[in-house]
Write an enzyme that holds these catalytic residues in place. Structure first.
Site, PDB file in Angstrom:
ATOM      1  N   LYS A  39       0.885  -1.210   0.010  1.00  0.00           N
ATOM      2  CA  LYS A  39      -0.028   0.086  -0.034  1.00  0.00           C
ATOM      3  C   LYS A  39       1.082   1.153  -0.060  1.00  0.00           C
ATOM      4  O   LYS A  39       1.716   1.432   0.873  1.00  0.00           O
ATOM      5  CB  LYS A  39      -0.911   0.206   1.110  1.00  0.00           C
ATOM      6  CG  LYS A  39      -1.930   1.241   1.034  1.00  0.00           C
ATOM      7  CD  LYS A  39      -2.774   1.288   2.324  1.00  0.00           C
ATOM      8  CE  LYS A  39      -3.836   2.182   2.222  1.00  0.00           C
ATOM      9  NZ  LYS A  39      -3.242   3.538   1.525  1.00  0.00           N
ATOM     10  N   ASP A  41       1.871   5.059  -0.031  1.00  0.00           N
ATOM     11  CA  ASP A  41       1.353   6.482   0.737  1.00  0.00           C
ATOM     12  C   ASP A  41       1.485   7.549  -0.325  1.00  0.00           C
ATOM     13  O   ASP A  41       2.349   8.259  -0.357  1.00  0.00           O
ATOM     14  CB  ASP A  41       2.148   6.722   1.868  1.00  0.00           C
ATOM     15  CG  ASP A  41       1.367   7.878   2.532  1.00  0.00           C
ATOM     16  OD1 ASP A  41       0.213   8.066   2.422  1.00  0.00           O
ATOM     17  OD2 ASP A  41       2.052   8.400   3.613  1.00  0.00           O
ATOM     18  N   GLU A 184       2.992   1.755   3.931  1.00  0.00           N
ATOM     19  CA  GLU A 184       1.940   1.972   4.678  1.00  0.00           C
ATOM     20  C   GLU A 184       1.252   1.057   5.294  1.00  0.00           C
ATOM     21  O   GLU A 184       0.545   0.965   6.285  1.00  0.00           O
ATOM     22  CB  GLU A 184       1.150   3.068   3.951  1.00  0.00           C
ATOM     23  CG  GLU A 184       0.051   3.682   4.772  1.00  0.00           C
ATOM     24  CD  GLU A 184      -0.603   4.719   3.917  1.00  0.00           C
ATOM     25  OE1 GLU A 184      -1.336   5.437   4.506  1.00  0.00           O
ATOM     26  OE2 GLU A 184      -0.818   4.653   2.793  1.00  0.00           O
TER      27      GLU A 184
END
Length: 323
Positions: A39, A41, A184
Site C-alpha cells: 500500500k 502512501d 504504509e
C-alpha cells in the site's frame, strides 16, 4: 459500458479508479485466492493514452494532472501503438526509498510549467503502476491476475515509473515485507476479481500498519454543528526532558460518549496558557492541565514531528499524568 472520450487521434474509455475496503488480511484458509501488493502512501492516478505517444494523467477526483507531473510524460513513448488506460499511484520517495506524502504534497495541484519543471528536479515523482483496464479493448471483466500479466508484458520501466510484481497466496510474507520496508501497509486483491470502476469493493482490501502511542492531553478545540461545546479534537503531547511537546490534534475515532466524557474532565482542569513547550498551530485552542492520558494509533511521524493520520483509541485513566 464506460463512456469514451477523445484525446489526440484515438479514443479510450474514461475509467474511474476501483477502490478498496478497509479490512483484515485474508486468513490462511483463503489466502491462496488472493494477491498482495504494497500500500503506497501517495495519490491515485489514472494514465490514459490514445496510443500516439502522449499521455493524460487524471487524479481520483477527476482532475487533469498531466502538467503537474511533466517527468511522467515520456511514459507515453513506451505505450505507443495502442490506446490504453492504466491504474497506479504517484509517490515521492525519500532518501531511504520510502514514500513520503509530505514531499508529494509539494507537487500536488501545481500547474505552472516553470514551477512544475523546477519541482520535478527537486522532488521527482515515481508512478507505481498496478493495473491495466484497457489496451486496445476493455479488460474490465478480465480477472486481476490476467490483467497483471498483461501489465507485466508491457515491460514499463523508467526512471520515474515501474510496475512492481505482486505476491500471491502469502499474506504474512507480504505483511512482514511491507513492515520491514517501511511502507504504509498491504492491499489484498482477489486473483479472480474484475475491475469495477468507481466501486469500493470487498474484492480489494487495504490493511494499514498502525503504531500506538500514549499521549498527554494539553488542550482541545471545539467541534462544529452538533458537536458545539464538545471537543472536536484534543491537543496531544509527549513528555520530554524539556517539557511537553505538542505532536498534533486527534479527533478521528472519538465517539459522542467519549466527547461528552472528555468535556466533563477537561472542564475542571482548565489552564490559562499553553502547557506545550513548542508552538501549537491550531486556532481556537482551549488549554488544559496536562493530566489526562490517551492511547492513539497513527501511521508514522511527519518531518515536523507531528503524528501522521492519528486515530483516537481510548482514554487511559490508569496512566493519569502527574508531571
Amino acid at each position: 459500458m464506460a463512456p469514451t472520450a477523445e484525446h489526440g487521434s484515438a479514443p479510450y474509455p474514461v475509467i474511474r479508479p476501483m477502490l478498496a475496503t478497509v479490512g483484515p488480511l485474508p486468513g490462511a484458509a483463503e489466502e491462496a485466492a488472493w494477491a498482495f501488493e504494497v500500500k503506497w502512501d501517495g495519490a491515485r492516478c489514472i494514465v490514459n493514452t490514445p496510443g500516439d505517444g502522449t499521455i493524460r494523467l487524471v487524479t481520483r477526483a477527476g482532475n487533469d494532472a498531466t502538467t503537474t507531473y511533466p517527468e511522467l510524460g515520456p511514459l507515453g513513448a513506451q505505450l505507443h501503438g495502442r490506446p490504453a488506460v492504466l491504474d497506479g499511484e504517484v509517490v515521492v520517495l525519500d532518501a531511504h526509498g520510502r514514500p513520503d506524502f509530505e514531499l508529494l504534497q509539494r507537487r500536488m495541484g501545481v500547474v505552472n510549467p516553470r514551477r512544475t519543471a523546477r519541482l520535478a528536479m527537486e522532488y521527482p515523482v515515481h508512478l507505481v503502476l498496478f493495473d491495466v483496464m484497457y489496451l486496445g479493448g476493455s479488460l474490465l471483466g478480465t480477472p486481476y491476475h490476467e490483467r497483471r500479466s498483461v501489465l507485466s508484458g508491457l515491460r514499463l520501466r523508467g526512471a520515474n515509473w515501474s510496475a512492481p510484481a505482486y505476491v500471491a497466496g502469502h499474506a504474512q510474507q507480504a505483511w512482514q515485507a511491507s513492515l520491514q520496508g517501511g511502507f504504509e501497509g498491504v492491499v489484498a486483491k482477489r486473483l479472480a476479481s474484475a475491475y469495477l470502476p468507481g466501486v469500493r469493493s470487498p474484492e480489494w482490501r487495504k490493511t494499514k500498519h498502525l503504531q500506538t502511542l500514549d499521549v498527554i492531553i494539553g488542550g482541545w478545540t471545539e467541534g462544529h454543528g452538533g458537536l458545539t461545546g464538545l471537543p472536536g479534537s484534543v491537543l496531544a503531547g509527549v513528555a520530554e526532558p524539556a517539557g511537553l511537546r505538542y505532536v498534533g490534534s486527534v479527533g478521528s475515532g472519538l465517539s459522542d460518549r467519549e466527547r461528552q466524557e472528555l468535556a466533563r474532565y477537561l472542564g475542571v482542569i482548565p489552564l490559562d496558557r499553553s502547557p506545550f513547550v513548542n508552538a501549537v498551530d491550531v486556532a481556537g485552542a482551549h488549554w488544559a492541565e496536562p493530566r489526562l492520558v490517551a492511547e492513539v494509533a497513527f501511521t508514522g511521524w511527519t518531518s515536523a514531528g507531528r503524528l501522521r493520520h492519528p486515530i483516537w483509541h481510548r482514554l487511559r485513566p490508569d496512566l493519569t499524568h502527574l508531571g
